[in-house]
Write an enzyme that holds these catalytic residues in place. Structure first.
Site, PDB file in Angstrom:
ATOM      1  N   ASP A 119     -11.216   2.100  -1.323  1.00  6.20           N
ATOM      2  CA  ASP A 119     -10.309   2.943  -0.544  1.00  6.20           C
ATOM      3  C   ASP A 119     -11.078   3.759   0.483  1.00  6.20           C
ATOM      4  O   ASP A 119     -10.769   4.916   0.750  1.00  6.20           O
ATOM      5  CB  ASP A 119      -9.464   3.861  -1.434  1.00  6.20           C
ATOM      6  CG  ASP A 119      -8.079   4.116  -0.854  1.00  6.20           C
ATOM      7  OD1 ASP A 119      -7.821   3.683   0.281  1.00  6.20           O
ATOM      8  OD2 ASP A 119      -7.278   4.764  -1.527  1.00  6.20           O
TER       9      ASP A 119
ATOM     10  N   HIS B  37       0.852  -1.205   0.000  1.00  4.72           N
ATOM     11  CA  HIS B  37       0.000   0.000   0.000  1.00  4.72           C
ATOM     12  C   HIS B  37       0.883   1.249   0.000  1.00  4.72           C
ATOM     13  O   HIS B  37       1.971   1.234   0.559  1.00  4.72           O
ATOM     14  CB  HIS B  37      -0.909  -0.031   1.238  1.00  4.72           C
ATOM     15  CG  HIS B  37      -1.892   1.085   1.280  1.00  4.72           C
ATOM     16  ND1 HIS B  37      -1.564   2.342   1.751  1.00  4.72           N
ATOM     17  CD2 HIS B  37      -3.192   1.140   0.896  1.00  4.72           C
ATOM     18  CE1 HIS B  37      -2.634   3.119   1.645  1.00  4.72           C
ATOM     19  NE2 HIS B  37      -3.637   2.422   1.128  1.00  4.72           N
TER      20      HIS B  37
HETATM   21  C1  1DF Z   1      -4.997   8.995   1.270  1.00  5.39           C
HETATM   22  C2  1DF Z   1      -5.220   8.084   0.247  1.00  5.39           C
HETATM   23  C3  1DF Z   1      -4.581   8.532   2.503  1.00  5.39           C
HETATM   24  C4  1DF Z   1      -5.004   6.752   0.457  1.00  5.39           C
HETATM   25  C5  1DF Z   1      -4.402   7.187   2.727  1.00  5.39           C
HETATM   26  O1  1DF Z   1      -3.943   6.705   3.896  1.00  5.39           O
HETATM   27  C6  1DF Z   1      -4.695   6.251   1.709  1.00  5.39           C
HETATM   28  C7  1DF Z   1      -5.189  10.417   1.044  1.00  5.39           C
HETATM   29  C8  1DF Z   1      -3.393   7.608   4.815  1.00  5.39           C
HETATM   30  O2  1DF Z   1      -6.170  10.799   0.379  1.00  5.39           O
HETATM   31  O3  1DF Z   1      -4.357  11.223   1.500  1.00  5.39           O
HETATM   32  O4  1DF Z   1      -4.698   4.953   1.981  1.00  5.39           O
HETATM   33  N1  1DF Z   1      -5.042   5.906  -0.679  1.00  5.39           N
HETATM   34  O5  1DF Z   1      -4.777   4.692  -0.601  1.00  5.39           O
HETATM   35  O6  1DF Z   1      -5.258   6.438  -1.806  1.00  5.39           O
HETATM   36 MN    MN Z   2      -5.539   3.250   0.509  1.00  7.00          MN
END
Ligand code: 1DF
Ligand code: MN
Length: 349
Positions: free
Chosen positions: A311, A185
């Protein structure tokens, strides 16, 4: 959902769904507030979510902490039958090794308990602490055997280090032996990669996550990890963090590098980089509800390699699934995308 929804021939399983124990939120907040972190990428990412009191970030942080009725309600409201849940990025990877090892175990116990409360709606992946690779391998085994978790999540770099380093391979060995996947991730870019992204405001999910995580995946591929662990499965979000788009070029130049001996420790691989991408890697649609790219990923990797993800709660959108519902593919292929591929990759019953 609409009445047509009850006639669906598939269950929607979302595979990159996040949660955060309140204890983790408190620790992140304290670490940032105390100036106790020299990790500017982490500060940018979690400082944003935890010290910005906009309705948007507040709602995300609230939703992250719920593993019960609110989450199930949101799933009902958006047509998600099952979530495969993991500890939010960057997980325990920002802490020192002993703290990270003990927190991973405690949070896994907590997640497993929530899954036991809603076994038909929730499944979970284990948090692990790559800071201590043997302990991480042991925790993965405990989480799979004793807690019925379905694999592990690793949020890209750990204190600037990447999983292609042999010192982390206890983790790959355990995952392969247990026949469970590792979800690679994103998180904020590692310290040496951070500055040009941070100064332009591109360090986050908008682009920096993909630079960091796509590179991490390629590092693993060219390291020969999949020759050493041929049954290892890695799941990557955001439709492969742009790597599917690069496969032709990666294969072409990989061959050139090997032929010319450009880098002395660049080892030849048994197969082309794109072969590992098709055989060992699975991608999810997290944050990429966009028909042309979903179709492209299916075309170049195979229909059995692409899994649905929302997500949640970062990309929580009431009509998220309509894009996937309307893809121009047959019923069996839609069922593979939404349900069967997730069942196979994560071993869900
Ligand atoms: C964000 C996106 C944050 C994802 C995440 O974990 C995350 C974000 C802190 O929008 O800043 O898992 N993502 O997987 O796209
Ligand atoms: Mn994510």
């Amino acid at each position: 959902m609409s009445s047509a929804d009850s006639e669906r021939s598939y269950r929607r399983i979302a595979t990159e769904e996040a949660y955060a124990p309140t204890d983790l939120i408190e620790r992140y907040k304290a670490q940032i507030a105390d100036g106790a972190t020299s990790d500017r990428g982490f500060e940018s990412l979690m400082g944003y979510f935890l010290f910005n009191d906009s309705p948007r970030t507040t709602a995300i942080v609230e939703r992250l902490q719920d593993l019960g009725e609110r989450r199930i309600g949101d799933m009902d409201a958006t047509g998600i039958d099952m979530q495969v849940i993991s500890l939010t990025a960057p997980g325990v990877q920002v802490f020192d090794a002993p703290t990270a090892v003990s927190l991973a175990a405690a949070y896994n116990d907590e997640l497993a308990e929530a899954v036991r409360g809603h076994p038909d709606r929730l499944a979970g992946l284990a948090a692990i602490a790559p800071q201590d690779p043997p302990a991480a391998a042991e925790e993965l085994e405990r989480a799979v055997r004793k807690l019925d978790l379905k694999g592990a999540i690793v949020n890209s770099h750990t204190h600037g280090e990447y999983l292609d380093d042999r010192k982390f391979w206890d983790i790959f060995e355990a995952a392969e032996a247990l026949d469970v996947p590792i979800y690679l991730h994103p998180r904020d870019p590692s310290p040496k990669l951070l500055d040009p992204l941070l100064e332009s405001g591109l360090d986050g999910a908008i682009y920096g996550f993909a630079v960091e995580t796509g590179m991490h995946l390629l590092r693993i591929i060219v390291s020969g990890a999949f020759d050493r662990f041929p049954k290892l499965r890695i799941v990557v979000g955001h439709l492969g963090e742009a790597i599917p788009y690069w496969l032709f070029r990666v294969d072409f130049f990989h061959r050139g590098i090997v032929e010319t001996g450009r880098y002395p420790n660049f080892k030849p691989l048994a197969r082309k980089p794109s072969d590992y991408m098709r055989d060992n890697v699975y991608v999810t649609t997290s944050g990429m509800a966009w028909e042309p790219v979903i179709m492209y990923a299916r075309e170049v990797l195979g229909a059995d390699r692409v899994l649905y993800a929302m997500d949640y709660p970062y990309q929580y959108a009431p009509d998220e699934v309509t894009v996937t519902d309307r893809l121009p593919i047959g019923a069996d292929e839609k069922r593979a995308l939404y349900e069967m591929n997730a069942r196979n990759v994560f071993g869900l019953v």
